[in-house]
Design a protein around this motif. Structure first.
Motif, PDB file in Angstrom:
ATOM      1  N   TYR A  50      65.445 101.456  76.426  1.00 42.54           N
ATOM      2  CA  TYR A  50      64.461 102.267  77.138  1.00 42.54           C
ATOM      3  C   TYR A  50      65.178 103.176  78.122  1.00 42.54           C
ATOM      4  O   TYR A  50      65.584 102.758  79.197  1.00 42.54           O
ATOM      5  N   SER A  51      65.343 104.435  77.750  1.00 40.96           N
ATOM      6  CA  SER A  51      66.134 105.370  78.540  1.00 40.96           C
ATOM      7  C   SER A  51      65.518 105.681  79.895  1.00 40.96           C
ATOM      8  O   SER A  51      66.187 106.212  80.771  1.00 40.96           O
ATOM      9  N   SER A  52      64.252 105.346  80.081  1.00 39.40           N
ATOM     10  CA  SER A  52      63.620 105.623  81.367  1.00 39.40           C
ATOM     11  C   SER A  52      64.020 104.606  82.435  1.00 39.40           C
ATOM     12  O   SER A  52      63.775 104.810  83.615  1.00 39.40           O
ATOM     13  N   ILE A  53      64.666 103.510  82.040  1.00 36.45           N
ATOM     14  CA  ILE A  53      65.083 102.484  82.994  1.00 36.45           C
ATOM     15  C   ILE A  53      66.578 102.650  83.267  1.00 36.45           C
ATOM     16  O   ILE A  53      67.387 102.668  82.346  1.00 36.45           O
ATOM     17  N   GLN A  54      66.932 102.776  84.516  1.00 38.81           N
ATOM     18  CA  GLN A  54      68.328 102.939  84.904  1.00 38.81           C
ATOM     19  C   GLN A  54      69.074 101.606  84.767  1.00 38.81           C
ATOM     20  O   GLN A  54      68.484 100.541  84.940  1.00 38.81           O
ATOM     21  N   PRO A  55      70.376 101.643  84.479  1.00 39.86           N
ATOM     22  CA  PRO A  55      71.144 100.402  84.278  1.00 39.86           C
ATOM     23  C   PRO A  55      71.010  99.366  85.401  1.00 39.86           C
ATOM     24  O   PRO A  55      70.854  98.180  85.098  1.00 39.86           O
ATOM     25  N   PRO A  56      71.056  99.751  86.678  1.00 41.03           N
ATOM     26  CA  PRO A  56      70.891  98.711  87.704  1.00 41.03           C
ATOM     27  C   PRO A  56      69.523  98.024  87.633  1.00 41.03           C
ATOM     28  O   PRO A  56      69.424  96.814  87.860  1.00 41.03           O
ATOM     29  N   GLU A  57      68.504  98.785  87.279  1.00 43.27           N
ATOM     30  CA  GLU A  57      67.171  98.199  87.130  1.00 43.27           C
ATOM     31  C   GLU A  57      67.120  97.264  85.927  1.00 43.27           C
ATOM     32  O   GLU A  57      66.476  96.215  85.975  1.00 43.27           O
ATOM     33  N   VAL A  58      67.789  97.652  84.844  1.00 41.84           N
ATOM     34  CA  VAL A  58      67.830  96.808  83.647  1.00 41.84           C
ATOM     35  C   VAL A  58      68.477  95.473  83.992  1.00 41.84           C
ATOM     36  O   VAL A  58      67.989  94.408  83.589  1.00 41.84           O
ATOM     37  N   ALA A  59      69.561  95.504  84.750  1.00 37.69           N
ATOM     38  CA  ALA A  59      70.257  94.269  85.114  1.00 37.69           C
ATOM     39  C   ALA A  59      69.352  93.346  85.933  1.00 37.69           C
ATOM     40  O   ALA A  59      69.264  92.144  85.665  1.00 37.69           O
ATOM     41  N   VAL A  60      68.660  93.903  86.909  1.00 39.91           N
ATOM     42  CA  VAL A  60      67.759  93.101  87.749  1.00 39.91           C
ATOM     43  C   VAL A  60      66.620  92.529  86.915  1.00 39.91           C
ATOM     44  O   VAL A  60      66.283  91.336  87.021  1.00 39.91           O
ATOM     45  N   MET A  61      66.047  93.354  86.059  1.00 39.79           N
ATOM     46  CA  MET A  61      64.945  92.892  85.213  1.00 39.79           C
ATOM     47  C   MET A  61      65.416  91.801  84.254  1.00 39.79           C
ATOM     48  O   MET A  61      64.709  90.816  84.023  1.00 39.79           O
ATOM     49  N   ALA A  62      66.611  91.952  83.696  1.00 40.49           N
ATOM     50  CA  ALA A  62      67.138  90.971  82.749  1.00 40.49           C
ATOM     51  C   ALA A  62      67.311  89.610  83.419  1.00 40.49           C
ATOM     52  O   ALA A  62      66.953  88.580  82.849  1.00 40.49           O
ATOM     53  N   VAL A  63      67.826  89.607  84.636  1.00 41.30           N
ATOM     54  CA  VAL A  63      67.987  88.351  85.370  1.00 41.30           C
ATOM     55  C   VAL A  63      66.618  87.756  85.709  1.00 41.30           C
ATOM     56  O   VAL A  63      66.425  86.539  85.615  1.00 41.30           O
ATOM     57  N   ASP A  64      65.654  88.607  86.051  1.00 39.73           N
ATOM     58  CA  ASP A  64      64.293  88.121  86.315  1.00 39.73           C
ATOM     59  C   ASP A  64      63.695  87.450  85.079  1.00 39.73           C
ATOM     60  O   ASP A  64      63.064  86.394  85.174  1.00 39.73           O
ATOM     61  N   TYR A  65      63.888  88.061  83.914  1.00 39.02           N
ATOM     62  CA  TYR A  65      63.392  87.465  82.670  1.00 39.02           C
ATOM     63  C   TYR A  65      64.096  86.131  82.383  1.00 39.02           C
ATOM     64  O   TYR A  65      63.464  85.160  81.973  1.00 39.02           O
ATOM     65  N   ALA A  66      65.400  86.101  82.598  1.00 41.46           N
ATOM     66  CA  ALA A  66      66.154  84.861  82.375  1.00 41.46           C
ATOM     67  C   ALA A  66      65.657  83.754  83.308  1.00 41.46           C
ATOM     68  O   ALA A  66      65.449  82.617  82.876  1.00 41.46           O
ATOM     69  N   ASP A  67      65.436  84.094  84.576  1.00 36.35           N
ATOM     70  CA  ASP A  67      64.950  83.102  85.534  1.00 36.35           C
ATOM     71  C   ASP A  67      63.557  82.610  85.166  1.00 36.35           C
ATOM     72  O   ASP A  67      63.258  81.422  85.297  1.00 36.35           O
ATOM     73  N   ALA A  68      62.711  83.511  84.693  1.00 35.46           N
ATOM     74  CA  ALA A  68      61.358  83.124  84.289  1.00 35.46           C
ATOM     75  C   ALA A  68      61.403  82.170  83.091  1.00 35.46           C
ATOM     76  O   ALA A  68      60.669  81.177  83.055  1.00 35.46           O
ATOM     77  N   LEU A  69      62.265  82.443  82.136  1.00 32.31           N
ATOM     78  CA  LEU A  69      62.393  81.565  80.979  1.00 32.31           C
ATOM     79  C   LEU A  69      62.905  80.190  81.394  1.00 32.31           C
ATOM     80  O   LEU A  69      62.373  79.157  80.974  1.00 32.31           O
ATOM     81  N   LEU A  70      63.923  80.163  82.242  1.00 32.39           N
ATOM     82  CA  LEU A  70      64.471  78.878  82.689  1.00 32.39           C
ATOM     83  C   LEU A  70      63.445  78.085  83.486  1.00 32.39           C
ATOM     84  O   LEU A  70      63.341  76.857  83.331  1.00 32.39           O
ATOM     85  N   ALA A  71      62.659  78.766  84.311  1.00 35.50           N
ATOM     86  CA  ALA A  71      61.612  78.069  85.078  1.00 35.50           C
ATOM     87  C   ALA A  71      60.572  77.460  84.134  1.00 35.50           C
ATOM     88  O   ALA A  71      60.122  76.326  84.340  1.00 35.50           O
ATOM     89  N   GLU A  72      60.215  78.197  83.098  1.00 37.32           N
ATOM     90  CA  GLU A  72      59.249  77.692  82.127  1.00 37.32           C
ATOM     91  C   GLU A  72      59.819  76.501  81.344  1.00 37.32           C
ATOM     92  O   GLU A  72      59.119  75.517  81.091  1.00 37.32           O
ATOM     93  N   LEU A  73      61.079  76.570  81.006  1.00 38.60           N
ATOM     94  CA  LEU A  73      61.714  75.480  80.265  1.00 38.60           C
ATOM     95  C   LEU A  73      61.869  74.225  81.117  1.00 38.60           C
ATOM     96  O   LEU A  73      61.907  73.122  80.579  1.00 38.60           O
ATOM     97  N   ASP A  74      61.949  74.396  82.433  1.00 40.59           N
ATOM     98  CA  ASP A  74      62.089  73.248  83.335  1.00 40.59           C
ATOM     99  C   ASP A  74      60.784  72.500  83.543  1.00 40.59           C
ATOM    100  O   ASP A  74      60.779  71.402  84.079  1.00 40.59           O
ATOM    101  N   LYS A  75      59.670  73.086  83.112  1.00 44.43           N
ATOM    102  CA  LYS A  75      58.356  72.443  83.307  1.00 44.43           C
ATOM    103  C   LYS A  75      58.207  71.226  82.418  1.00 44.43           C
ATOM    104  O   LYS A  75      58.727  71.117  81.359  1.00 44.43           O
TER     105      LYS A  75
END
Length: 75
Positions: A50-75
């Motif tokens: 998605y070219s509309s998202i700048q690389p620093p934003e992509v990195a932050v979003m990717a970590v947010d998605y990873a954290d959300a998945l790990l939180a869900e898996l810990d339930k």
């Protein structure tokens, strides 16, 4: 060690502890990527086209998605 910090392909010793690779200074390193790093990398691959998202934003979003998945898996 919480789920996010465990190696994605952990190799455990006879006592159930993750094996460590060589020591780098005073800091022993676990073998392989952590689950959090791996999941963030997968999310980054999905977000990067998605070219509309700048690389620093992509990195932050990717970590947010990873954290959300790990939180869900810990339930």
């Amino acid at each position: 060690m919480n789920n996010a910090d465990k190696p994605i392909t952990a190799i455990y010793d006879k006592n159930g502890f993750p094996q460590r690779s060589e020591n780098f200074g005073d800091c022993p390193r676990l073998i392989g990527l952590t689950k959090r790093e791996h999941f963030a990398g997968l999310a980054m691959q999905a977000l990067a086209p998605y070219s509309s998202i700048q690389p620093p934003e992509v990195a932050v979003m990717a970590v947010d998605y990873a954290d959300a998945l790990l939180a869900e898996l810990d339930k």
